[in-house]
Design a protein around this motif. Structure first.
Motif, PDB file in Angstrom:
ATOM      1  N   GLN A 743     -30.768  36.786  -8.251  1.00 35.64           N
ATOM      2  CA  GLN A 743     -30.364  38.192  -8.381  1.00 35.64           C
ATOM      3  C   GLN A 743     -30.394  38.933  -7.039  1.00 35.64           C
ATOM      4  N   VAL A 744     -31.081  38.356  -6.041  1.00 38.45           N
ATOM      5  CA  VAL A 744     -31.247  39.040  -4.760  1.00 38.45           C
ATOM      6  C   VAL A 744     -29.962  38.900  -3.944  1.00 38.45           C
ATOM      7  N   LYS A 745     -29.360  40.066  -3.625  1.00 38.01           N
ATOM      8  CA  LYS A 745     -28.099  40.045  -2.869  1.00 38.01           C
ATOM      9  C   LYS A 745     -28.050  41.255  -1.932  1.00 38.01           C
ATOM     10  N   LEU A 746     -27.414  41.053  -0.794  1.00 37.14           N
ATOM     11  CA  LEU A 746     -27.156  42.162   0.123  1.00 37.14           C
ATOM     12  C   LEU A 746     -25.875  42.849  -0.328  1.00 37.14           C
ATOM     13  N   VAL A 771     -30.069  46.418  -0.610  1.00 34.18           N
ATOM     14  CA  VAL A 771     -30.324  45.110  -1.216  1.00 34.18           C
ATOM     15  C   VAL A 771     -30.498  45.280  -2.713  1.00 34.18           C
ATOM     16  N   HIS A 772     -29.810  44.410  -3.464  1.00 36.43           N
ATOM     17  CA  HIS A 772     -30.037  44.353  -4.902  1.00 36.43           C
ATOM     18  C   HIS A 772     -31.194  43.400  -5.151  1.00 36.43           C
ATOM     19  N   MET A 773     -32.239  43.901  -5.809  1.00 37.90           N
ATOM     20  CA  MET A 773     -33.458  43.122  -5.994  1.00 37.90           C
ATOM     21  C   MET A 773     -33.576  42.531  -7.386  1.00 37.90           C
ATOM     22  N   GLY A 774     -32.856  43.099  -8.347  1.00 37.55           N
ATOM     23  CA  GLY A 774     -32.997  42.612  -9.704  1.00 37.55           C
ATOM     24  C   GLY A 774     -34.427  42.799 -10.189  1.00 37.55           C
ATOM     25  N   GLN A 775     -35.036  41.729 -10.709  1.00 36.86           N
ATOM     26  CA  GLN A 775     -36.385  41.790 -11.248  1.00 36.86           C
ATOM     27  C   GLN A 775     -37.468  41.557 -10.201  1.00 36.86           C
ATOM     28  N   VAL A 776     -37.060  41.303  -8.957  1.00 36.78           N
ATOM     29  CA  VAL A 776     -38.038  40.992  -7.913  1.00 36.78           C
ATOM     30  C   VAL A 776     -38.727  42.267  -7.439  1.00 36.78           C
ATOM     31  N   ASP A 777     -40.037  42.224  -7.389  1.00 39.73           N
ATOM     32  CA  ASP A 777     -40.826  43.352  -6.877  1.00 39.73           C
ATOM     33  C   ASP A 777     -40.445  43.571  -5.419  1.00 39.73           C
ATOM     34  N   PRO A 778     -40.112  44.797  -5.025  1.00 43.09           N
ATOM     35  CA  PRO A 778     -39.719  45.045  -3.621  1.00 43.09           C
ATOM     36  C   PRO A 778     -40.800  44.670  -2.620  1.00 43.09           C
ATOM     37  N   ASP A 779     -42.062  44.691  -3.050  1.00 45.92           N
ATOM     38  CA  ASP A 779     -43.130  44.275  -2.132  1.00 45.92           C
ATOM     39  C   ASP A 779     -43.098  42.776  -1.858  1.00 45.92           C
ATOM     40  N   THR A 816     -31.731  48.515  -6.837  1.00 45.21           N
ATOM     41  CA  THR A 816     -31.416  48.346  -5.419  1.00 45.21           C
ATOM     42  C   THR A 816     -32.428  49.106  -4.587  1.00 45.21           C
ATOM     43  N   ALA A 817     -32.438  48.795  -3.303  1.00 46.01           N
ATOM     44  CA  ALA A 817     -33.349  49.493  -2.383  1.00 46.01           C
ATOM     45  C   ALA A 817     -32.665  49.632  -1.032  1.00 46.01           C
ATOM     46  N   LEU A 818     -33.009  50.712  -0.329  1.00 49.05           N
ATOM     47  CA  LEU A 818     -32.478  50.978   1.006  1.00 49.05           C
ATOM     48  C   LEU A 818     -33.525  50.565   2.036  1.00 49.05           C
ATOM     49  N   PHE A 819     -33.095  49.810   3.035  1.00 48.86           N
ATOM     50  CA  PHE A 819     -33.962  49.388   4.137  1.00 48.86           C
ATOM     51  C   PHE A 819     -33.316  49.833   5.443  1.00 48.86           C
ATOM     52  N   THR A 820     -34.152  50.294   6.383  1.00 50.69           N
ATOM     53  CA  THR A 820     -33.624  50.761   7.668  1.00 50.69           C
ATOM     54  C   THR A 820     -34.489  50.258   8.817  1.00 50.69           C
ATOM     55  N   SER A 854     -31.582  34.664   1.523  1.00 53.08           N
ATOM     56  CA  SER A 854     -30.324  35.257   1.099  1.00 53.08           C
ATOM     57  C   SER A 854     -29.710  35.970   2.287  1.00 53.08           C
ATOM     58  N   TRP A 855     -28.531  35.494   2.716  1.00 49.78           N
ATOM     59  CA  TRP A 855     -27.853  36.051   3.884  1.00 49.78           C
ATOM     60  C   TRP A 855     -26.786  37.055   3.453  1.00 49.78           C
ATOM     61  N   GLY A 856     -26.505  38.017   4.334  1.00 47.94           N
ATOM     62  CA  GLY A 856     -25.400  38.921   4.096  1.00 47.94           C
ATOM     63  C   GLY A 856     -24.080  38.206   4.264  1.00 47.94           C
TER      64      GLY A 856
END
Length: 856
Positions: A743-746, A771-779, A816-820, A854-856
């Protein structure tokens, strides 16, 4: 009349000489010259006949000689001094290891497994470089005071004794060792009986006797299957080092790895670190997983987390074919019952020895070691690079330079390989405590204080001794082969101590190219017989008994020793061992090493020359890539990475001849004062100065301890605490991450600049990624910017990438989550950026431990 019963009678050692027994049964004597000299003085002839074995000298010396020595005050004074030195060595409490334990009291014991150990010529349980390295590793661990033990097999027939017949063909003569002639003793159980352990093979138990050898402060344990209680076929498991077919080999490796682990447990030892020196012992991981499952009530994958955290693996073989691998049929035959016991199916089990589970492949012991270790290394910087390329498919999708295989460049145990005469020079001009500064590079600048006259005179004596030694060996060989009287008399004309002498001695594997020197026979003949500046070559080495190609190389060298124009300038010494090696390392002027690059993982023979004043002439491979500075020896050819083998042979042969003719020979024979080759002596000193303090096992084992052993002990302690609670958590976490990872995708990545052309050097460039995280904990995720210059060739991609960790700014309801973050190019040019995501946990030892990315 032949005897019906044979038995041995040993002399009774007088009380005054009793310390001799203690000294003989600790092979500290193998690197303490005064101890060896003491045993030699008891009976020089016996010392030589027993291949310099203190144990055999004590067993065979005449009773009258012992009684005479017991009254010899000079001998007793020497004995007392050496015994006191030995006891002081054992009792020393200010070692490197002691200081590290004070800082890290829970670092624990290190168990070091190797199929062979080369300590001394009188202990023939080694074949070549791997064994010599293992022995030197143990000696340095003892010197450094590490909490360390070794494990191997006790081979009834050892390796083989090499004899060259009249046709120049290698004959392998089998040894038949009496273990009571070796400096070993049985390990005793609590009931006073010899300790036995066992492994399960094909429905029966193979019983193993455990022996021990004292190596200074540490102990080597040796496993022996040759007992009447065992099935006749099983008694052969420990018969021959590297003997037999694939089935014999898999049995040996089960006994070494699994039997070795069981022996350690039976002795009540609980190591924190398990070091597999090459893949032969990798089955120890399977045994340890099984034991952790039983002891802590774990499933297979949970047990594997704890085991892998404490395993260290060193690979030595840069050729895929040189790494042991077994067919699926053979693995099923031997391990199907193991799979049932630990609750995994056979196909899953096979995955641990294969690059790709989807492709049917043999089961690789190297891959098993890599998959069950969190700490792995090659044995030189170049070999680490080669190994990452060889095994990158075990970490598919991971950039090759991030494959978690590091490097620790090999070294030698300097004191073992140092001539007594050179040691005396060091004592006089560097101080008798020079060993305390062995790894101090600045200290070794003081070799300039050794007068040129004394250094050259000492080297000349060692070379003259080598020439005499070679003639003695050849005489014995020719007499055994019933050569003609004229041939035997002619031995006195072979070699000349006044001539430039080049040595080549190693295993005669074809990739080491022992015959490269003979590529142009006429040119070589001219080099050998130059009227003012002749050259001579001295060869030694064994080919594996099954390697007809290597044996053909030996035969070719010997054929040249018999041809007009080559005879007396080229010699081959049979039965290469540690003793012959020492004579060569001490006496030749120059050491030749010309393997196909990059197939020499490291090499250590050339490291043994510089402490003795010798110089190297080598291709830029293995350790010489790191050591060569243009002034401490010579390089052969270019660092070729492309082209056929024939092309590399042609280039290197031409370079070899040119370097010898144009650079080496003129320098050696240049004597401005008519006596000393001052320029040559300068290179001798530069070789001593640059190589000796770096390429030694004191530096090497210290690196292993600080970069591998201590981190492995820490990781294991954390995962094994509270009945492996964190190992269970880690296994469960990994299982969940693997399920959710698809489920993890850029979804989006961009630079935070409107104009991305002409960005000034040094400017900080904002980066954003969704990043789409799906069920994965962002931590549990780490998002990275992967940036660097792009190559001009389309498929080169990003060169010399810089990895920048992006910070999470917000988590959105849609999963999803935003990373910078920011990147900062340091030079001008065309740049590229990619974004990648990897799993993240405090309990991951390697960044790419899960082999998920998982690569972009």
């Amino acid at each position: 009349m032949q005897p019906k019963i044979e038995f041995e009678v040993s002399p009774r050692i007088p009380t005054a000489l009793e310390p001799l027994r203690e000294l003989a049964y600790n092979i500290w004597w193998s690197w303490e010259p005064k101890a060896r000299a003491l045993f030699r003085s008891m009976d020089v002839g016996l010392w030589n006949r027993t291949n310099h074995s203190p144990v055999r000298v004590l067993q065979l010396v005449h009773q009258s000689r012992l009684e005479q020595l017991a009254e010899d005050e000079e001998f007793l004074t020497r004995l007392r001094g050496i015994h006191e030195r030995f006891r002081a060595y054992l009792a020393r409490d200010n070692t490197y290891g002691a200081s590290r334990r004070q800082a890290r009291p829970d670092s624990g014991t290190i168990a070091y497994f190797s199929a062979e150990f080369g300590f001394h010529e009188s202990i023939p349980i080694y074949s070549g470089g791997l064994g010599i390295l293992s022995g030197d590793h143990c000696k340095a661990a003892s010197d450094l005071g590490l909490d360390f033990l070794g494990v191997t097999l006790l081979y009834r027939h050892g390796y083989f004794k090499q004899q060259i017949d009249r046709a120049g063909w290698q004959q392998a003569k089998e040894l038949d060792q009496n273990f009571y002639h070796l400096p070993i003793q049985p390990v005793l159980a609590s009931d006073g009986q010899p300790l036995m352990t066992s492994v399960h093979l094909l429905g029966r138990e193979v019983h193993l006797k455990v022996w021990k050898m004292a190596v200074g402060r540490i102990t080597l344990y040796l496993l022996d299957a040759d007992h009447a209680i065992n099935h006749e076929e099983d008694r052969e498991i420990t018969a021959q080092l590297y003997g037999g077919d694939k089935e014999v080999r898999i049995r040996q490796e089960v006994v070494l790895g699994m039997g070795g682990a069981r022996a350690i447990e039976a002795m009540g030892i609980s190591p924190s670190v398990w070091h597999m020196n090459e893949g032969h012992s990798a089955f120890l991981s399977l045994e340890r997983i099984d034991r952790h499952m039983e002891q802590y009530g774990l499933d297979f994958d949970s047990a594997r987390q704890a085991v892998a955290a404490s395993n260290v693996f060193t690979t030595h073989t840069p050729v895929a074919a040189g790494n042991d691998a077994f067919s699926a049929h053979l693995m099923r035959h031997y391990f199907e019952s193991y799979c049932g016991k630990v609750g995994i199916d056979f196909d899953y089990f096979m995955h641990f020895g294969q690059e790709d589970q989807a492709v049917q492949q043999d089961f690789s012991m190297t891959i098993l070691a890599l998959r069950t270790s969190r700490h792995a290394n090659g044995v030189s910087a170049l070999h680490g690079e080669v190994s990452r390329g060889m095994w990158k498919n075990v970490w598919k999708g991971i950039p090759e330079d991030e494959v978690p295989i590091g490097s620790v460049t090999n070294g030698i145990h300097t004191k073992t390989w140092l001539a007594d005469e050179v040691r005396d020079l060091y004592d006089r001009y560097l101080g008798d405590d020079w060993e305390e500064s062995l790894t101090d590079i600045d200290f070794w600048r003081r070799v300039i204080d050794i007068p040129a006259e004394e250094l050259w005179e000492t080297h000349g004596k060692l070379k003259a001794r080598l020439v005499d030694f070679t003639r003695e060996k050849l005489t014995a060989q020719y007499e055994r082969n019933r050569e003609t009287p004229a041939t035997i008399r002619g031995v006195k004309n072979i070699l000349d101590p006044e001539i430039l002498t080049i040595g080549f001695a190693r295993r005669f594997a074809t990739y080491k190219r022992a015959t490269l020197l003979f590529s142009d026979p006429e040119r070589l003949k001219a080099i050998l017989n130059h009227p003012e500046r002749p050259v001579q070559f001295l060869f030694a080495g064994k080919a594996h008994p099954a390697d007809d190609g290597g044996k053909a190389f030996i035969q070719k060298v010997i054929e040249y020793t018999r041809q007009a124009g080559f005879a007396h300038r080229i010699a081959f010494i049979e039965d290469y061992d540690a003793h012959i090696g020492r004579r060569l390392y001490e006496g030749v002027d120059l050491w030749l090493n010309n393997p196909l690059r990059p197939l020499e993982a490291s090499g250590t023979s050339g490291m043994k020359l510089p402490p003795n004043g010798g110089i190297n002439l080598s291709v830029l491979d293995g350790w010489w890539c790191e050591s060569y500075n243009g002034d401490n020896g010579w390089a052969i050819g270019e660092e070729i990475t492309e082209g056929t083998t024939e092309f590399q042979n042609d280039v290197d042969a031409a370079s070899l001849y040119e370097v010898i003719e144009q650079r080496i020979v003129p320098l050696y024979y240049a004597r401005p004062d008519g006596k000393l080759p001052q320029a040559w002596i300068h290179i001798m000193r530069e070789s001593m100065r640059t190589v000796t303090p770096v390429y030694n096992t004191s530096r090497m084992v210290t690196e292993y301890n600080e970069h591998f052993y201590e981190p492995a002990a820490t990781a294991y302690r954390e995962l094994a605490a509270d009945n492996c609670a964190r190992a269970k958590e880690l296994a469960a976490w990994k299982h969940q991450i693997r399920q959710d990872w698809p489920q993890v995708k850029l979804l989006d990545a961009k630079l935070g600049l409107e104009d991305i052309h002409g960005i000034p050097v040094g400017d900080r460039i904002p980066v954003q990624a969704v990043v789409h995280m799906g069920q994965v904990d962002p931590d549990c995720l780490e998002v990275q910017a992967y940036s660097g210059e792009v190559g001009e060739i389309t498929d080169e991609g990003i060169l010399d990438p810089v990895i920048t960790i992006l910070q999470r700014q917000e988590v959105r309801p849609d999963g999803t989550a935003l990373f910078t973050g920011e990147i900062q190019p340091a030079e001008s040019g065309a740049y590229g950026l990619n974004i990648r995501v990897i799993p993240n946990s405090r309990d991951l030892t390697q960044a790419h431990e899960m082999r998920l990315i998982s690569w972009g």
